[in-house]
Design a protein around this motif. Structure first.
Motif, PDB file in Angstrom:
ATOM      1  N   LEU A 268       0.803  -1.220   0.000  1.00 52.79           N
ATOM      2  CA  LEU A 268       0.000   0.000   0.000  1.00 52.79           C
ATOM      3  C   LEU A 268       0.840   1.274   0.000  1.00 52.79           C
ATOM      4  CD1 LEU A 268      -2.878   1.134   0.091  1.00 52.79           C
ATOM      5  CD2 LEU A 268      -2.769   1.010   2.595  1.00 52.79           C
ATOM      6  N   HIS A 269       1.774   1.394   0.916  1.00 49.14           N
ATOM      7  CA  HIS A 269       2.506   2.640   1.063  1.00 49.14           C
ATOM      8  C   HIS A 269       3.341   3.024  -0.166  1.00 49.14           C
ATOM      9  CE1 HIS A 269       4.356   6.030   2.999  1.00 49.14           C
ATOM     10  NE2 HIS A 269       5.559   5.565   2.702  1.00 49.14           N
ATOM     11  N   PRO A 270       4.025   2.088  -0.824  1.00 49.54           N
ATOM     12  CA  PRO A 270       4.795   2.500  -2.021  1.00 49.54           C
ATOM     13  C   PRO A 270       3.941   3.216  -3.056  1.00 49.54           C
ATOM     14  CG  PRO A 270       5.453   0.313  -1.343  1.00 49.54           C
ATOM     15  CD  PRO A 270       4.257   0.664  -0.509  1.00 49.54           C
ATOM     16  N   GLY A 271       2.711   2.719  -3.264  1.00 47.47           N
ATOM     17  CA  GLY A 271       1.826   3.346  -4.237  1.00 47.47           C
ATOM     18  C   GLY A 271       1.346   4.706  -3.779  1.00 47.47           C
ATOM     19  N   ILE A 272       0.971   4.815  -2.506  1.00 49.16           N
ATOM     20  CA  ILE A 272       0.488   6.091  -1.983  1.00 49.16           C
ATOM     21  C   ILE A 272       1.607   7.134  -1.968  1.00 49.16           C
ATOM     22  CG2 ILE A 272      -0.314   7.246   0.124  1.00 49.16           C
ATOM     23  CD1 ILE A 272      -2.074   4.834   0.642  1.00 49.16           C
ATOM     24  N   ALA A 273       2.807   6.713  -1.596  1.00 49.90           N
ATOM     25  CA  ALA A 273       3.947   7.643  -1.589  1.00 49.90           C
ATOM     26  C   ALA A 273       4.235   8.164  -2.993  1.00 49.90           C
ATOM     27  CB  ALA A 273       5.176   6.935  -1.022  1.00 49.90           C
ATOM     28  N   ALA A 274       4.090   7.281  -3.984  1.00 47.12           N
ATOM     29  CA  ALA A 274       4.313   7.695  -5.373  1.00 47.12           C
ATOM     30  C   ALA A 274       3.257   8.710  -5.810  1.00 47.12           C
ATOM     31  CB  ALA A 274       4.296   6.475  -6.285  1.00 47.12           C
ATOM     32  N   LEU A 275       2.009   8.504  -5.381  1.00 49.27           N
ATOM     33  CA  LEU A 275       0.945   9.445  -5.741  1.00 49.27           C
ATOM     34  C   LEU A 275       1.169  10.810  -5.094  1.00 49.27           C
ATOM     35  CD1 LEU A 275      -2.237   7.175  -5.522  1.00 49.27           C
ATOM     36  CD2 LEU A 275      -1.187   8.115  -7.583  1.00 49.27           C
ATOM     37  N   LEU A 276       1.645  10.821  -3.867  1.00 50.09           N
ATOM     38  CA  LEU A 276       1.901  12.097  -3.188  1.00 50.09           C
ATOM     39  C   LEU A 276       2.998  12.898  -3.882  1.00 50.09           C
ATOM     40  CD1 LEU A 276       1.693  11.231   0.633  1.00 50.09           C
ATOM     41  CD2 LEU A 276       0.018  12.444  -0.775  1.00 50.09           C
ATOM     42  N   GLU A 277       3.937  12.189  -4.480  1.00 46.80           N
ATOM     43  CA  GLU A 277       5.018  12.872  -5.181  1.00 46.80           C
ATOM     44  C   GLU A 277       4.512  13.642  -6.394  1.00 46.80           C
ATOM     45  OE1 GLU A 277       8.083  13.259  -4.191  1.00 46.80           O
ATOM     46  OE2 GLU A 277       7.646  12.085  -2.389  1.00 46.80           O
ATOM     47  N   LEU A 278       3.327  13.286  -6.890  1.00 44.65           N
ATOM     48  CA  LEU A 278       2.762  13.970  -8.051  1.00 44.65           C
ATOM     49  C   LEU A 278       2.140  15.318  -7.688  1.00 44.65           C
ATOM     50  CD1 LEU A 278       1.024  10.924  -9.793  1.00 44.65           C
ATOM     51  CD2 LEU A 278       3.267  11.913 -10.306  1.00 44.65           C
ATOM     52  N   ILE A 279       1.917  15.541  -6.387  1.00 40.47           N
ATOM     53  CA  ILE A 279       1.295  16.792  -5.952  1.00 40.47           C
ATOM     54  C   ILE A 279       2.357  17.898  -5.910  1.00 40.47           C
ATOM     55  CG2 ILE A 279       0.038  17.952  -4.084  1.00 40.47           C
ATOM     56  CD1 ILE A 279      -0.969  15.225  -3.200  1.00 40.47           C
ATOM     57  N   PRO A 280       2.084  19.064  -6.477  1.00 36.52           N
ATOM     58  CA  PRO A 280       3.041  20.183  -6.424  1.00 36.52           C
ATOM     59  C   PRO A 280       3.338  20.567  -4.976  1.00 36.52           C
ATOM     60  CG  PRO A 280       1.297  20.623  -8.010  1.00 36.52           C
ATOM     61  CD  PRO A 280       0.877  19.411  -7.267  1.00 36.52           C
ATOM     62  N   PRO A 281       4.542  21.022  -4.683  1.00 35.00           N
ATOM     63  CA  PRO A 281       4.923  21.368  -3.315  1.00 35.00           C
ATOM     64  C   PRO A 281       3.946  22.307  -2.615  1.00 35.00           C
ATOM     65  CG  PRO A 281       6.842  21.395  -4.727  1.00 35.00           C
ATOM     66  CD  PRO A 281       5.662  21.193  -5.626  1.00 35.00           C
ATOM     67  N   LEU A 282       3.578  23.397  -3.301  1.00 36.71           N
ATOM     68  CA  LEU A 282       2.663  24.348  -2.682  1.00 36.71           C
ATOM     69  C   LEU A 282       1.302  23.715  -2.414  1.00 36.71           C
ATOM     70  CD1 LEU A 282       2.227  27.210  -1.675  1.00 36.71           C
ATOM     71  CD2 LEU A 282       1.539  27.868  -4.008  1.00 36.71           C
ATOM     72  N   GLY A 283       0.828  22.899  -3.355  1.00 34.93           N
ATOM     73  CA  GLY A 283      -0.450  22.222  -3.190  1.00 34.93           C
ATOM     74  C   GLY A 283      -0.431  21.273  -2.000  1.00 34.93           C
ATOM     75  N   MET A 284       0.688  20.561  -1.819  1.00 33.19           N
ATOM     76  CA  MET A 284       0.814  19.640  -0.691  1.00 33.19           C
ATOM     77  C   MET A 284       0.786  20.401   0.626  1.00 33.19           C
ATOM     78  SD  MET A 284       3.794  16.820   0.092  1.00 33.19           S
ATOM     79  CE  MET A 284       3.368  15.872  -1.378  1.00 33.19           C
ATOM     80  N   ILE A 285       1.485  21.533   0.691  1.00 37.23           N
ATOM     81  CA  ILE A 285       1.521  22.323   1.922  1.00 37.23           C
ATOM     82  C   ILE A 285       0.138  22.878   2.257  1.00 37.23           C
ATOM     83  CG2 ILE A 285       2.428  24.453   2.949  1.00 37.23           C
ATOM     84  CD1 ILE A 285       5.031  23.920   1.388  1.00 37.23           C
ATOM     85  N   ILE A 286      -0.577  23.374   1.235  1.00 35.85           N
ATOM     86  CA  ILE A 286      -1.923  23.923   1.455  1.00 35.85           C
ATOM     87  C   ILE A 286      -2.874  22.820   1.917  1.00 35.85           C
ATOM     88  CG2 ILE A 286      -3.935  24.940   0.320  1.00 35.85           C
ATOM     89  CD1 ILE A 286      -1.976  26.503  -1.455  1.00 35.85           C
ATOM     90  N   ALA A 287      -2.813  21.664   1.239  1.00 37.30           N
ATOM     91  CA  ALA A 287      -3.697  20.552   1.606  1.00 37.30           C
ATOM     92  C   ALA A 287      -3.432  20.105   3.039  1.00 37.30           C
ATOM     93  CB  ALA A 287      -3.497  19.388   0.636  1.00 37.30           C
ATOM     94  N   ALA A 288      -2.162  20.009   3.418  1.00 42.32           N
ATOM     95  CA  ALA A 288      -1.805  19.600   4.773  1.00 42.32           C
ATOM     96  C   ALA A 288      -2.275  20.625   5.802  1.00 42.32           C
ATOM     97  CB  ALA A 288      -0.294  19.397   4.877  1.00 42.32           C
ATOM     98  N   ALA A 289      -2.124  21.911   5.472  1.00 43.47           N
ATOM     99  CA  ALA A 289      -2.544  22.965   6.397  1.00 43.47           C
ATOM    100  C   ALA A 289      -4.056  22.948   6.605  1.00 43.47           C
ATOM    101  CB  ALA A 289      -2.101  24.326   5.873  1.00 43.47           C
ATOM    102  N   VAL A 290      -4.809  22.742   5.514  1.00 44.82           N
ATOM    103  CA  VAL A 290      -6.275  22.687   5.613  1.00 44.82           C
ATOM    104  C   VAL A 290      -6.702  21.511   6.488  1.00 44.82           C
ATOM    105  CG1 VAL A 290      -8.401  22.264   4.329  1.00 44.82           C
ATOM    106  CG2 VAL A 290      -6.694  23.874   3.439  1.00 44.82           C
TER     107      VAL A 290
END
Length: 249
Positions: A133-155
């Motif tokens: 499970l985790h290898p696939g999810i980690a790969a998907l997270l890498e596709l998210i732009p840095p700013l988008g990841m930070i905003i999503a995490a903050a929300v």
């Protein structure tokens, strides 16, 4: 480089969110199979169970890069997640004065807080997590732009903090309401016991003429003392039944 620490924190927050949501889905399905009813499982309002997010995070931090064989991973992760569940139950009970889950009826359990079924489930889920499970999810997270990841995490972090505060306040309010109900019940029971004791003394003052009258007039009622009539009738019926039993003996 400045973004890197925030990226790391955001990545772990989103991983926590994902595995908490998956854990919630697992709990909902499990409960539906058992009770044929859809219920929002978990202490919080949102569709997530944080204990699964914390458990998954611990397993990944401790074992993801250790190349453990499946059996060792199964046993070690099951032990850690079971310990997490035990202490979560313990501290929630201490804080809210309530037992939120109870495995006392299970054959293999410890103080009703954890059980063998949970141990096995945690071990199996951890093996699936690390190897598939985790290898696939980690790969998907890498596709998210840095700013988008930070905003999503903050929300998510903001909503999660709000959810915790509101749920804790609700649980404390529930504890206070139960305390008031318990006090009210105890006070009424005390008054009831006093009334029962006084009633027994009154009933013990036997006048067999009253028994004959009640027997002679089975539909006898009183406009002012209806409850007294019912108690007296019940008392004489019991005495009559006891006499019949002694006569047969």
């Amino acid at each position: 480089m400045i973004m890197e620490p925030w990226m790391t924190i955001s990545r772990w927050i989103l991983l926590f969110a994902i595995y908490s949501i998956l854990g919630w889905c697992y709990e909902v399905v499990l409960d539906f199979v058992a009770r044929q009813k859809l219920v929002n499982r978990g202490f919080l309002m949102g569709p997530y169970c944080p204990i699964y997010g914390f458990g998954a995070g611990l397993v990944l931090l401790l074992f993801y890069d250790q190349n453990l064989n499946p059996i060792a991973l199964f046993l070690a992760s099951a032990a850690i997640c079971t310990a997490l569940e035990y202490f979560t139950s313990y501290w929630m009970e201490r804080f809210f004065h309530a037992r939120w889950w109870d495995y006392s009826k299970k054959h293999f359990q410890i103080n009703g807080r954890v059980c063998l079924e949970g141990f096995l489930a945690f071990g199996a889920m951890s093996v699936i997590l690390v190897y598939w499970l985790h290898p696939g999810i980690a790969a998907l997270l890498e596709l998210i732009p840095p700013l988008g990841m930070i905003i999503a995490a903050a929300v998510f972090a903001g909503w999660f903090a709000f959810d915790i505060i509101r749920s804790v306040l609700s649980a404390l309010h529930l504890d206070q309401k139960l305390a008031r109900l318990q006090k009210n019940w105890e006070e009424n029971i005390t008054k009831f016991q006093k009334r029962v004791t006084a009633g027994k003394k009154i009933l013990a003052d036997k006048n067999f003429g009253e028994g004959r009258l009640l027997h002679a007039f089975p539909t006898f009622t009183s406009q002012k003392h209806s409850q007294g009539v019912e108690q007296l009738k019940e008392h004489w019926q019991k005495l009559h039944a006891e006499r019949k039993t002694k006569t047969k003996l």
